[in-house]
Design a protein around this motif. Structure first.
Motif, PDB file in Angstrom:
ATOM      1  N   VAL A  54      50.146  32.585  56.922  1.00  0.00           N
ATOM      2  CA  VAL A  54      50.013  32.400  55.475  1.00  0.00           C
ATOM      3  C   VAL A  54      48.692  33.061  55.063  1.00  0.00           C
ATOM      4  N   PHE A  55      48.618  33.387  53.770  1.00  0.00           N
ATOM      5  CA  PHE A  55      47.424  34.072  53.282  1.00  0.00           C
ATOM      6  C   PHE A  55      46.837  33.314  52.104  1.00  0.00           C
ATOM      7  N   ALA A  56      45.539  33.125  52.148  1.00  0.00           N
ATOM      8  CA  ALA A  56      44.809  32.466  51.071  1.00  0.00           C
ATOM      9  C   ALA A  56      44.039  33.528  50.295  1.00  0.00           C
ATOM     10  N   ASN A  57      43.668  33.201  49.068  1.00  0.00           N
ATOM     11  CA  ASN A  57      42.870  34.132  48.264  1.00  0.00           C
ATOM     12  C   ASN A  57      41.448  33.593  48.122  1.00  0.00           C
ATOM     13  N   SER A  58      40.493  34.298  48.700  1.00  0.00           N
ATOM     14  CA  SER A  58      39.107  33.809  48.692  1.00  0.00           C
ATOM     15  C   SER A  58      38.388  34.108  47.379  1.00  0.00           C
ATOM     16  N   ALA A  59      38.865  35.126  46.634  1.00  0.00           N
ATOM     17  CA  ALA A  59      38.146  35.552  45.417  1.00  0.00           C
ATOM     18  C   ALA A  59      39.000  36.529  44.626  1.00  0.00           C
ATOM     19  N   PHE A  60      38.613  36.710  43.378  1.00  0.00           N
ATOM     20  CA  PHE A  60      39.181  37.782  42.558  1.00  0.00           C
ATOM     21  C   PHE A  60      38.097  38.822  42.290  1.00  0.00           C
ATOM     22  N   VAL A  61      38.514  40.077  42.266  1.00  0.00           N
ATOM     23  CA  VAL A  61      37.617  41.163  41.860  1.00  0.00           C
ATOM     24  C   VAL A  61      38.341  41.930  40.751  1.00  0.00           C
ATOM     25  N   THR A  62      37.666  42.098  39.617  1.00  0.00           N
ATOM     26  CA  THR A  62      38.292  42.754  38.474  1.00  0.00           C
ATOM     27  C   THR A  62      37.938  44.237  38.460  1.00  0.00           C
ATOM     28  N   ALA A  63      38.970  45.066  38.264  1.00  0.00           N
ATOM     29  CA  ALA A  63      38.730  46.517  38.214  1.00  0.00           C
ATOM     30  C   ALA A  63      39.804  47.156  37.332  1.00  0.00           C
ATOM     31  N   PRO A  64      39.480  48.280  36.678  1.00  0.00           N
ATOM     32  CA  PRO A  64      40.526  48.996  35.940  1.00  0.00           C
ATOM     33  C   PRO A  64      41.603  49.492  36.916  1.00  0.00           C
ATOM     34  N   GLU A  65      42.862  49.318  36.537  1.00  0.00           N
ATOM     35  CA  GLU A  65      43.967  49.711  37.421  1.00  0.00           C
ATOM     36  C   GLU A  65      43.846  51.179  37.838  1.00  0.00           C
ATOM     37  N   ARG A  66      43.389  51.983  36.898  1.00  0.00           N
ATOM     38  CA  ARG A  66      43.282  53.432  37.108  1.00  0.00           C
ATOM     39  C   ARG A  66      42.409  53.782  38.326  1.00  0.00           C
ATOM     40  N   LEU A  67      41.426  52.906  38.600  1.00  0.00           N
ATOM     41  CA  LEU A  67      40.519  53.169  39.722  1.00  0.00           C
ATOM     42  C   LEU A  67      41.217  53.053  41.069  1.00  0.00           C
ATOM     43  N   VAL A  68      42.263  52.246  41.137  1.00  0.00           N
ATOM     44  CA  VAL A  68      42.900  51.978  42.428  1.00  0.00           C
ATOM     45  C   VAL A  68      44.328  52.493  42.492  1.00  0.00           C
ATOM     46  N   LEU A  69      44.791  53.136  41.397  1.00  0.00           N
ATOM     47  CA  LEU A  69      46.164  53.647  41.355  1.00  0.00           C
ATOM     48  C   LEU A  69      46.177  54.933  40.535  1.00  0.00           C
ATOM     49  N   ARG A  70      46.524  56.057  41.188  1.00  0.00           N
ATOM     50  CA  ARG A  70      46.600  57.316  40.452  1.00  0.00           C
ATOM     51  C   ARG A  70      47.641  57.190  39.343  1.00  0.00           C
ATOM     52  N   GLY A  71      47.257  57.569  38.133  1.00  0.00           N
ATOM     53  CA  GLY A  71      48.187  57.463  37.005  1.00  0.00           C
ATOM     54  C   GLY A  71      48.284  56.046  36.448  1.00  0.00           C
ATOM     55  N   GLY A  72      47.456  55.137  36.963  1.00  0.00           N
ATOM     56  CA  GLY A  72      47.480  53.756  36.460  1.00  0.00           C
ATOM     57  C   GLY A  72      46.831  53.662  35.090  1.00  0.00           C
ATOM     58  N   ARG A  73      46.904  52.449  34.521  1.00  0.00           N
ATOM     59  CA  ARG A  73      46.333  52.255  33.183  1.00  0.00           C
ATOM     60  C   ARG A  73      44.839  51.922  33.292  1.00  0.00           C
ATOM     61  N   TRP A  74      44.172  51.978  32.142  1.00  0.00           N
ATOM     62  CA  TRP A  74      42.747  51.653  32.128  1.00  0.00           C
ATOM     63  C   TRP A  74      42.510  50.165  32.004  1.00  0.00           C
ATOM     64  N   ARG A  75      43.562  49.387  31.768  1.00  0.00           N
ATOM     65  CA  ARG A  75      43.373  47.932  31.607  1.00  0.00           C
ATOM     66  C   ARG A  75      42.901  47.338  32.943  1.00  0.00           C
ATOM     67  N   ASN A  76      42.136  46.253  32.837  1.00  0.00           N
ATOM     68  CA  ASN A  76      41.623  45.608  34.041  1.00  0.00           C
ATOM     69  C   ASN A  76      42.727  44.839  34.749  1.00  0.00           C
TER      70      ASN A  76
END
Ligand SMILES: [Zn+2]
Length: 273
Positions: free
Chosen positions: A4-26
């Motif tokens: 099973v996997f737990a989530n230790s934290a959230f990190v906010t980033a614009p989608e575009r930074l982590v996905l080519r052609g993604g949106r600029w929304r966080n």
């Protein structure tokens, strides 16, 4: 034996930074770590997530800057003590921690488990311990997060026997000798980066950790360019690792990534177990 996997934290980033052609929304990226109970080895963690050693208290300047830059919001219910409590366990019950790589979001709570065996690449650990702080920083490693004496309780992944993983993924290191969990070299993101294949599940699972941040970014035309590519240790190796992970998925395997924001069937839900 299902992790099973737990989530230790959230990190906010614009989608575009982590996905080519993604949106600029966080988007809110998760920072997963896993756990499972092996019949012989006992309670095992997969990495150790983000924790307060990154976000508060006495820290080196570089770690404070890193924290200010990424701004992880810790999830109290996802920290190891709280997650283990749900399984009637405490940090002292954890018998082993498997380290996929040494970035801060994978080792920040390691000091909670001073008794656990650590599965890692000894050659890499020796390199980190022998390098200056600044040279480690260039590889995204904050040595201050690594407990003292880690090498003495490390099981060297690279010395374990190899076994073929399903769906043409290639050979992996047989961590527990029974073929249930194979450490698969997936180079490129960080020095010595490995994924874990749970080869015996009805549908084999590959925890591909940080091969990409998003599942959608595994395909070549969606892999992010600058500045995300700056973080990669070896861009060509990273693209090849992503190709192998995608091929495993297309052949019928399941793939989970550390930071993918979408829910996975392996994620712990908010309801107490
Ligand atoms: Zn990483």
């Amino acid at each position: 034996m299902r992790p099973v996997f737990a989530n230790s934290a959230f990190v906010t980033a614009p989608e575009r930074l982590v996905l080519r052609g993604g949106r600029w929304r966080n988007i809110r990226l998760k920072v997963r770590y896993g756990l499972f109970r092996h019949p012989d080895a006992g309670l095992v963690l997969i990495d150790a997530g983000y924790g307060p050693r990154v976000t508060q208290g006495r820290r080196g300047l570089a770690l404070r800057l890193y924290n200010a830059l990424f701004g992880p919001e810790l999830v109290a219910a996802g920290q190891p003590e709280a997650v283990l409590r749900r399984f009637g366990a405490a940090p002292a019950d954890v018998s082993a921690v498997i380290l996929s790589h040494f970035h801060a979001d994978h080792v920040a709570t390691l000091d909670l488990f001073p008794q656990a065996r650590v599965f890692a690449k000894t050659r890499l650990l020796n390199r980190i311990e022998g390098r200056s702080g600044w040279r480690n920083l260039r590889h995204g490693v904050f040595a201050e997060l690594l407990p003292e004496g880690l090498a003495a309780r490390t099981v060297d992944i690279d010395r374990l026997a190899v076994r073929d993983a399903p769906f043409g993924l290639g050979a992996g290191r047989n961590l527990f000798g029974d073929g249930s969990v194979l450490a698969i070299d997936l180079p490129g993101h960080a020095e010595g980066h490995v994924g874990l294949c749970f080869a015996r599940l009805p549908v084999p699972l590959l925890y591909a950790v940080d091969v990409q941040w998003l599942i959608d970014a595994l395909s070549e035309d969606r892999q992010p360019g600058f500045p995300a590519s700056l973080i990669a240790d070896d861009r060509r190796a990273l693209a090849e690792s992503a190709r192998r992970v995608l091929a495993f998925r297309q052949a019928g395997g399941q793939v989970l990534l550390c930071h993918e924001p979408g829910d996975s069937p392996y994620d712990l839900t908010d309801d107490p177990a």
